[in-house]
Write an enzyme that holds these catalytic residues in place. Structure first.
Site, PDB file in Angstrom:
ATOM      1  N   GLU A  94       2.930   6.707   2.690  1.00 13.06           N
ATOM      2  CA  GLU A  94       3.911   5.703   2.382  1.00 13.06           C
ATOM      3  C   GLU A  94       5.171   6.139   1.599  1.00 13.06           C
ATOM      4  OE1 GLU A  94       3.848   0.942   0.911  1.00 13.06           O
ATOM      5  OE2 GLU A  94       2.807   2.618  -0.048  1.00 13.06           O
ATOM      6  N   LYS A 195       2.700  -3.605   7.119  1.00 10.52           N
ATOM      7  CA  LYS A 195       2.017  -3.911   5.714  1.00 10.52           C
ATOM      8  C   LYS A 195       1.709  -5.388   5.297  1.00 10.52           C
ATOM      9  CE  LYS A 195       1.683  -2.200   0.916  1.00 10.52           C
ATOM     10  NZ  LYS A 195       2.850  -1.486  -0.073  1.00 10.52           N
ATOM     11  N   CYS A 229      -1.570   1.274   1.509  1.00 12.75           N
ATOM     12  CA  CYS A 229      -1.515   1.440  -0.006  1.00 12.75           C
ATOM     13  C   CYS A 229      -2.400  -0.015  -0.479  1.00 12.75           C
ATOM     14  CB  CYS A 229      -0.055   1.553  -0.331  1.00 12.75           C
ATOM     15  SG  CYS A 229       0.003   1.865  -2.225  1.00 12.75           S
TER      16      CYS A 229
END
Length: 502
Positions: A94, A195, A229
């Protein structure tokens, strides 16, 4: 054109026999039997330290120059993975193309690329003249995948223009997403995942209206699930990916923020494949410093193929390659309930509610030879630990403080959690960042009772410098309510052990 730094990196790795031997060792399963082609694949991940700018007012040309330099490094690393090991898939982190230091929507805007929906049509950005103009980084990444005949997974900033006719269209008439994408060996864009759970990014990125579990099927017979993440600390999309779509392998790109001794990037990565015991995880993180580091390749039940952690304050880049055993469908968890997708995008906090912030701590001084039991209880979580401090290894140790923590609430004001953790503390607090331990334990045994519904429990163990240990060094019961040292623990240094529920 390749930079001098790129050429030096390429030449170093090509000429470094030890590195090549280590790569081949991973690929050849410790020098013994090579897996049959249909039962394994060769995967690579990169801990990457990007070039970035703190200037919040770059123009489009300047932003592209930064991304181009990072993409050049991506190509060098891809070339190495292919030429030294015949890699089949490589994963990048990321913010690896851009850095993450943005303050508002306009500051990230020059970096954004248009990313078409691969579900709508077959798209090869490398061969699309429009995308070559509107999204040059997307297009070039596609060309790299095609050039080296390898699947590439990376993250970039995405833009989707909208009008007021579209529901929830922002005031600036554009959606901005933190997006993970995958290219096939032909350069085809095969997956796009936005995300779901933003980590202090809401000032410049938009959150999708719904969580969309996303995966892609590879040419070598493995289905890869995707998330980014902070998604790792929420139930969805990962539970639906694994239980509904039969995902056995995960590609995870992160810019992880370490808060040792608890839930560092490496601990979360290994813990994921312990809880989801029939999965492989390809984890690519940022290597800027100890604060943002942790990458690896993990197999079923917490098996560690390779990992890297940067304990320093200097940026480092590391390529890891391993031959990864495929997990067959027959090894999936039987009769596992498929949970409905929940749109858990925002956690409403009420800091005045005691039950959302409750914790209890019991401490002791780990003098050589100390033997004992600690308990720590809250309304929702009951914890106990039995421990034996080594006498043989700790002769010069004056005794560090360790604590057992029972917690239920909103962890660091970020997400709901419940956990039991036995970990090193300083003399004043058990919430201070600590990376090192000088205390060896002969054995430890941590128990947790969660009285509220917990969906995922991450079993975590870390030793000195926040490093993870072989999964053979500890045992976890089937309910994930007990974790204890095994006969292979060998009196290691202990930083922390935890059962972390979300």
């Amino acid at each position: 054109m390749q930079s001098t730094k790129s050429n030096k990196l390429l030449n170093y790795i090509k000429n470094n026999n030890n590195l090549i031997k280590n790569i081949n060792k991973n690929i050849n399963n410790n020098g013994n039997d090579i897996f049959l082609q249909n039962s394994s694949y060769i995967g690579a991940v990169v801990e990457f330290s990007p070039i970035y700018s703190m200037n919040q007012k770059l123009n489009k040309k300047q932003a592209l120059e930064i991304m181009q330099q990072n993409l050049n490094e991506y190509e060098n690393l891809t070339k190495i993975a292919k030429e030294t090991s015949n890699g089949q898939i490589i994963v990048f982190p990321e913010y690896g193309l851009t850095g993450s230091y943005f303050t508002d929507r306009n500051s990230v805007f020059p970096y954004l690329q248009i990313v078409p929906d691969p579900k709508q049509s077959t798209i090869i950005p490398c061969e699309d003249p429009i995308l070559q103009f509107t999204s040059p980084i997307l297009s070039q990444a596609s060309c790299i995948a095609k050039k080296y005949n390898i699947i590439i997974v990376l993250v970039l900033g995405e833009i989707e223009f909208c009008t007021k006719c579209k529901q929830n269209c922002p005031e600036d008439n554009r959606f901005q997403f933190n997006t993970q994408i995958a290219f096939s060996e032909t350069g085809q864009l095969i997956a796009r995942y936005r995300k779901s759970h933003l980590y202090y990014e809401a000032s410049y990125f938009d959150q999708p209206e719904q969580i969309v579990p996303t995966y892609f099927d590879s040419s070598f017979g493995v289905r890869f699930g995707m998330f980014i993440c902070f998604d790792m600390m929420f139930v969805e999309p990962q539970l639906t990916l694994i239980n509904k779509y039969g995902i056995t392998d995960i590609v995870w790109s992160s810019w992880w923020v370490n808060t040792p001794p608890l839930i560092t990037g490496l601990q979360v990565e290994q813990a994921h494949t312990i809880f989801f015991k029939n999965t492989n995880l390809l984890s690519s993180g940022i290597g800027l410093s100890w604060y943002n580091s942790g990458s690896g390749i993990y197999g079923s039940n917490g098996k560690v193929y390779d990992f890297f952690y940067n304990p320093t304050t200097s940026p480092k880049t590391k390529l890891m390659i391993a031959q990864i055993k495929k997990i067959m469908n027959s090894e999936l968890i039987d009769n596992y309930e498929i949970m409905p997708i929940k749109n858990i995008l925002h956690v409403e906090l009420d800091k005045n509610k005691k039950e959302q912030q409750e914790f209890s701590i019991s401490t002791f001084i780990a003098n050589p030879g100390a033997i004992g039991t600690l308990t720590a209880n809250t309304t929702l979580v009951n914890c106990s630990v039995d421990y034996v401090v080594s006498e043989n290894y700790n002769n010069n140790n004056t005794g560090e403080m360790f604590g057992l923590i029972s917690f239920s609430g909103i962890y660091n004001n970020l997400f709901p959690s419940q956990y039991c953790a036995f970990m090193i503390c300083n003399i004043e607090s058990c919430s201070t960042t600590i990376m090192n331990s000088k205390t060896h334990f002969d054995s430890w045994n941590l128990n947790a009772q969660f009285t509220n519904n917990i969906t995922i429990i991450y079993p975590m163990v870390a030793t000195d410098e926040t490093l993870i240990v072989s999964s053979e060094s500890f045992q976890v019961n089937d309910q994930y309510t007990n974790i204890k040292s095994s006969e292979y623990w060998n009196s290691k240094l202990l930083l922390n052990v935890a059962l972390f529920g979300i």
